[in-house]
Write an enzyme that holds these catalytic residues in place. Structure first.
Site, PDB file in Angstrom:
ATOM      1  N   LYS A   1       0.838  -1.217   0.000  1.00  0.00           N
ATOM      2  CA  LYS A   1       0.000   0.000   0.000  1.00  0.00           C
ATOM      3  C   LYS A   1       0.866   1.256   0.000  1.00  0.00           C
ATOM      4  O   LYS A   1       0.675   2.162  -0.810  1.00  0.00           O
ATOM      5  CB  LYS A   1      -0.925   0.024   1.237  1.00  0.00           C
ATOM      6  CG  LYS A   1      -1.872  -1.159   1.332  1.00  0.00           C
ATOM      7  CD  LYS A   1      -2.790  -1.062   2.532  1.00  0.00           C
ATOM      8  CE  LYS A   1      -2.109  -1.185   3.880  1.00  0.00           C
ATOM      9  NZ  LYS A   1      -1.481  -2.508   4.117  1.00  0.00           N
TER      10      LYS A   1
ATOM     11  N   ARG B   1     -10.404   0.331   8.036  1.00  0.00           N
ATOM     12  CA  ARG B   1      -9.987  -1.035   8.373  1.00  0.00           C
ATOM     13  C   ARG B   1     -11.066  -1.829   9.075  1.00  0.00           C
ATOM     14  O   ARG B   1     -10.820  -2.980   9.456  1.00  0.00           O
ATOM     15  CB  ARG B   1      -8.786  -0.965   9.310  1.00  0.00           C
ATOM     16  CG  ARG B   1      -7.463  -1.032   8.607  1.00  0.00           C
ATOM     17  CD  ARG B   1      -6.422  -0.690   9.641  1.00  0.00           C
ATOM     18  NE  ARG B   1      -5.250  -1.478   9.474  1.00  0.00           N
ATOM     19  CZ  ARG B   1      -4.121  -0.983   8.936  1.00  0.00           C
ATOM     20  NH1 ARG B   1      -4.059   0.248   8.526  1.00  0.00           N
ATOM     21  NH2 ARG B   1      -3.078  -1.747   8.848  1.00  0.00           N
TER      22      ARG B   1
ATOM     23  N   ARG C   1      11.573  -6.305   4.995  1.00  0.00           N
ATOM     24  CA  ARG C   1      11.391  -4.853   4.854  1.00  0.00           C
ATOM     25  C   ARG C   1      12.346  -4.138   5.805  1.00  0.00           C
ATOM     26  O   ARG C   1      12.548  -4.565   6.947  1.00  0.00           O
ATOM     27  CB  ARG C   1       9.954  -4.461   5.206  1.00  0.00           C
ATOM     28  CG  ARG C   1       9.797  -2.935   5.293  1.00  0.00           C
ATOM     29  CD  ARG C   1       8.357  -2.481   5.261  1.00  0.00           C
ATOM     30  NE  ARG C   1       7.572  -2.947   6.391  1.00  0.00           N
ATOM     31  CZ  ARG C   1       6.262  -2.749   6.492  1.00  0.00           C
ATOM     32  NH1 ARG C   1       5.605  -2.114   5.545  1.00  0.00           N
ATOM     33  NH2 ARG C   1       5.611  -3.214   7.528  1.00  0.00           N
TER      34      ARG C   1
ATOM     35  N   ARG D   1      10.702  -2.340  11.401  1.00  0.00           N
ATOM     36  CA  ARG D   1       9.566  -1.834  12.169  1.00  0.00           C
ATOM     37  C   ARG D   1       9.277  -2.793  13.313  1.00  0.00           C
ATOM     38  O   ARG D   1       9.387  -4.006  13.156  1.00  0.00           O
ATOM     39  CB  ARG D   1       8.342  -1.723  11.258  1.00  0.00           C
ATOM     40  CG  ARG D   1       8.015  -0.292  10.901  1.00  0.00           C
ATOM     41  CD  ARG D   1       6.997  -0.193   9.809  1.00  0.00           C
ATOM     42  NE  ARG D   1       5.703  -0.778  10.120  1.00  0.00           N
ATOM     43  CZ  ARG D   1       4.642  -0.692   9.320  1.00  0.00           C
ATOM     44  NH1 ARG D   1       4.726  -0.043   8.167  1.00  0.00           N
ATOM     45  NH2 ARG D   1       3.487  -1.263   9.648  1.00  0.00           N
TER      46      ARG D   1
ATOM     47  N   ARG E   1      -1.298  -9.337  12.841  1.00  0.00           N
ATOM     48  CA  ARG E   1      -1.832  -8.379  11.855  1.00  0.00           C
ATOM     49  C   ARG E   1      -2.585  -9.105  10.747  1.00  0.00           C
ATOM     50  O   ARG E   1      -3.609  -8.612  10.271  1.00  0.00           O
ATOM     51  CB  ARG E   1      -0.684  -7.529  11.274  1.00  0.00           C
ATOM     52  CG  ARG E   1      -0.189  -6.480  12.255  1.00  0.00           C
ATOM     53  CD  ARG E   1       1.243  -6.064  11.979  1.00  0.00           C
ATOM     54  NE  ARG E   1       1.395  -5.327  10.742  1.00  0.00           N
ATOM     55  CZ  ARG E   1       2.538  -5.250  10.061  1.00  0.00           C
ATOM     56  NH1 ARG E   1       3.620  -5.883  10.481  1.00  0.00           N
ATOM     57  NH2 ARG E   1       2.596  -4.547   8.971  1.00  0.00           N
TER      58      ARG E   1
HETATM   59  P1  AP5 Z   1       4.771  -1.675   1.931  1.00  0.00           P
HETATM   60  O1  AP5 Z   1       4.492  -0.784   0.772  1.00  0.00           O
HETATM   61  O2  AP5 Z   1       5.490  -1.138   3.101  1.00  0.00           O
HETATM   62  O3  AP5 Z   1       3.413  -2.403   2.357  1.00  0.00           O
HETATM   63  P2  AP5 Z   1       2.141  -1.871   3.163  1.00  0.00           P
HETATM   64  O4  AP5 Z   1       0.947  -2.491   2.545  1.00  0.00           O
HETATM   65  O5  AP5 Z   1       2.180  -0.383   3.267  1.00  0.00           O
HETATM   66  O6  AP5 Z   1       2.422  -2.571   4.543  1.00  0.00           O
HETATM   67  P3  AP5 Z   1       2.237  -2.044   6.042  1.00  0.00           P
HETATM   68  O7  AP5 Z   1       2.973  -2.994   6.902  1.00  0.00           O
HETATM   69  O8  AP5 Z   1       2.584  -0.589   6.137  1.00  0.00           O
HETATM   70  O9  AP5 Z   1       0.712  -2.219   6.225  1.00  0.00           O
HETATM   71  P4  AP5 Z   1      -0.096  -2.301   7.528  1.00  0.00           P
HETATM   72  O10 AP5 Z   1      -1.468  -2.134   7.041  1.00  0.00           O
HETATM   73  O11 AP5 Z   1       0.150  -3.541   8.311  1.00  0.00           O
HETATM   74  O12 AP5 Z   1       0.526  -1.143   8.440  1.00  0.00           O
HETATM   75  P5  AP5 Z   1       0.123   0.356   8.715  1.00  0.00           P
HETATM   76  O13 AP5 Z   1       1.348   1.137   8.804  1.00  0.00           O
HETATM   77  O14 AP5 Z   1      -0.942   0.800   7.781  1.00  0.00           O
HETATM   78  O15 AP5 Z   1       5.562  -2.947   1.349  1.00  0.00           O
HETATM   79  C1  AP5 Z   1       6.012  -3.989   2.206  1.00  0.00           C
HETATM   80  C2  AP5 Z   1       7.418  -4.462   1.773  1.00  0.00           C
HETATM   81  O16 AP5 Z   1       7.340  -5.101   0.499  1.00  0.00           O
HETATM   82  C3  AP5 Z   1       8.434  -3.328   1.597  1.00  0.00           C
HETATM   83  O17 AP5 Z   1       9.679  -3.815   1.993  1.00  0.00           O
HETATM   84  C4  AP5 Z   1       8.408  -3.030   0.090  1.00  0.00           C
HETATM   85  O18 AP5 Z   1       9.643  -2.515  -0.361  1.00  0.00           O
HETATM   86  C5  AP5 Z   1       8.118  -4.405  -0.487  1.00  0.00           C
HETATM   87  N1  AP5 Z   1       7.292  -4.380  -1.694  1.00  0.00           N
HETATM   88  C6  AP5 Z   1       6.230  -3.575  -1.941  1.00  0.00           C
HETATM   89  N2  AP5 Z   1       5.667  -3.868  -3.138  1.00  0.00           N
HETATM   90  C7  AP5 Z   1       6.392  -4.925  -3.640  1.00  0.00           C
HETATM   91  C8  AP5 Z   1       6.290  -5.683  -4.848  1.00  0.00           C
HETATM   92  N3  AP5 Z   1       5.345  -5.457  -5.759  1.00  0.00           N
HETATM   93  N4  AP5 Z   1       7.200  -6.689  -5.018  1.00  0.00           N
HETATM   94  C9  AP5 Z   1       8.165  -6.938  -4.091  1.00  0.00           C
HETATM   95  N5  AP5 Z   1       8.304  -6.236  -2.940  1.00  0.00           N
HETATM   96  C10 AP5 Z   1       7.420  -5.238  -2.715  1.00  0.00           C
HETATM   97  O19 AP5 Z   1      -0.530   0.266  10.162  1.00  0.00           O
HETATM   98  C11 AP5 Z   1       0.260  -0.059  11.285  1.00  0.00           C
HETATM   99  C12 AP5 Z   1      -0.608  -0.195  12.522  1.00  0.00           C
HETATM  100  O20 AP5 Z   1      -1.254   1.064  12.821  1.00  0.00           O
HETATM  101  C13 AP5 Z   1      -1.745  -1.212  12.458  1.00  0.00           C
HETATM  102  O21 AP5 Z   1      -1.324  -2.533  12.701  1.00  0.00           O
HETATM  103  C14 AP5 Z   1      -2.663  -0.673  13.562  1.00  0.00           C
HETATM  104  O22 AP5 Z   1      -2.168  -1.001  14.830  1.00  0.00           O
HETATM  105  C15 AP5 Z   1      -2.561   0.837  13.372  1.00  0.00           C
HETATM  106  N6  AP5 Z   1      -3.554   1.366  12.415  1.00  0.00           N
HETATM  107  C16 AP5 Z   1      -3.292   1.996  11.246  1.00  0.00           C
HETATM  108  N7  AP5 Z   1      -4.439   2.332  10.622  1.00  0.00           N
HETATM  109  C17 AP5 Z   1      -5.456   1.916  11.414  1.00  0.00           C
HETATM  110  C18 AP5 Z   1      -6.867   1.939  11.300  1.00  0.00           C
HETATM  111  N8  AP5 Z   1      -7.491   2.460  10.226  1.00  0.00           N
HETATM  112  N9  AP5 Z   1      -7.598   1.392  12.314  1.00  0.00           N
HETATM  113  C19 AP5 Z   1      -7.000   0.868  13.395  1.00  0.00           C
HETATM  114  N10 AP5 Z   1      -5.658   0.784  13.564  1.00  0.00           N
HETATM  115  C20 AP5 Z   1      -4.887   1.300  12.575  1.00  0.00           C
HETATM  116 MG    MG Z   2       2.394   0.985   4.876  1.00  0.00          MG
END
Ligand code: AP5
Ligand code: MG
Length: 214
Positions: free
Chosen positions: A13, A87, A126, A155, A166
């Protein structure tokens, strides 16, 4: 355009949102990033969400919506890509009511579809630059030569126990959000398992259909 980028942890994402931000001149709002910034700055919000984020549990809906609404209001709810929200179905409802009131309908929800094996492969390798916040992958998206690998960090929620948590939370609470948007004809499923460029092409093709249908 008003977009949501959606998908399980590690689906890409943030990576795709960054590219879409540049291509379409959008503001990127990532709820996860906002929480991590608040935790780093040790604000009251940061302290209140610390245990949820590090353990991979969802922050309560009211807390995340208050923060997201503020961020949307700041940019007048226009030209955005929202990453990590909604979410839960309840979060989707709060968001929908807000956009209705503002008369700013959502253009599309882009759902990146990836398997659990790919999630683990992406998250376990990552790495993040603590200075710039840039995200890399040791195999698929390595840092440029001027960035020393030793300076990159993992992270806190990329440890195996948090990753498992997760994925479970996603399957149980977040995946049902897709049906909410499917009913409204706003759901665009994109194969998230290709290279970063291939996934981007898939999204851009879907969005050109969205733009021409408006
Ligand atoms: P990356 O682009 O970092 O993936 P991502 O989908 O952004 O993953 P996140 O871990 O950030 O998602 P998340 O939803 O768990 O965490 P968030 O920060 O939103 O890519 C991942 C890796 O793969 C990287 O190394 C990248 O280089 C590589 N990659 C990408 N595309 C690729 C491809 N095509 N091929 C190969 N490699 C690739 O949320 C964190 C926490 O915050 C949650 O767990 C929760 O506690 C809280 N939170 C956030 N939003 C809410 C909400 N709305 N409600 C409640 N709690 C929330
Ligand atoms: Mg992210």
């Amino acid at each position: 355009m008003r977009l949501v980028i959606f998908g399980p942890p590690g689906a890409g994402k943030g990576t795709q949102a960054q590219l879409l931000r540049e291509r379409y001149k959008l503001k990127h709002i990532s709820t996860g990033q906002l929480f991590r910034a608040a935790m780093k700055a040790d604000t009251p919000l940061g302290r209140s969400v610390q245990s949820y984020v590090s353990e991979g549990r969802l922050v309560p809906d009211e807390v995340v919506w208050d923060m997201t609404r503020d961020a949307l209001e700041e940019i007048e709810a226009d030209q955005f890509i929202l990453d990590g929200y909604p979410r839960t179905v309840n979060q989707a409802e709060l968001f929908e009511q807000f956009l209705k009131k503002e008369n700013k309908p959502l253009s599309a929800l882009i759902s990146l579809e990836v398997s659990p094996e790919v999630i683990v492969e992406r998250l376990s390798r990552r790495r993040v630059d603590p200075e710039t916040g840039n995200t890399y992958h040791l195999d698929f998206n390595p840092p440029p030569a001027e960035v020393a690998k030793e300076d990159l960090i993992q992270r806190e929620d990329d440890q195996p126990a948090s990753i498992r948590q997760r994925i479970q939370v996603y399957d149980k609470e977040t995946a049902p959000v897709k049906a909410f948007y499917e009913e409204r004809n706003l759901l665009y499923r994109i194969d998230g398992e290709g290279t970063i460029e291939e996934v981007q092409t898939g999204i851009v093709e879907a969005l050109s259909a969205v733009e021409s249908s408006r």
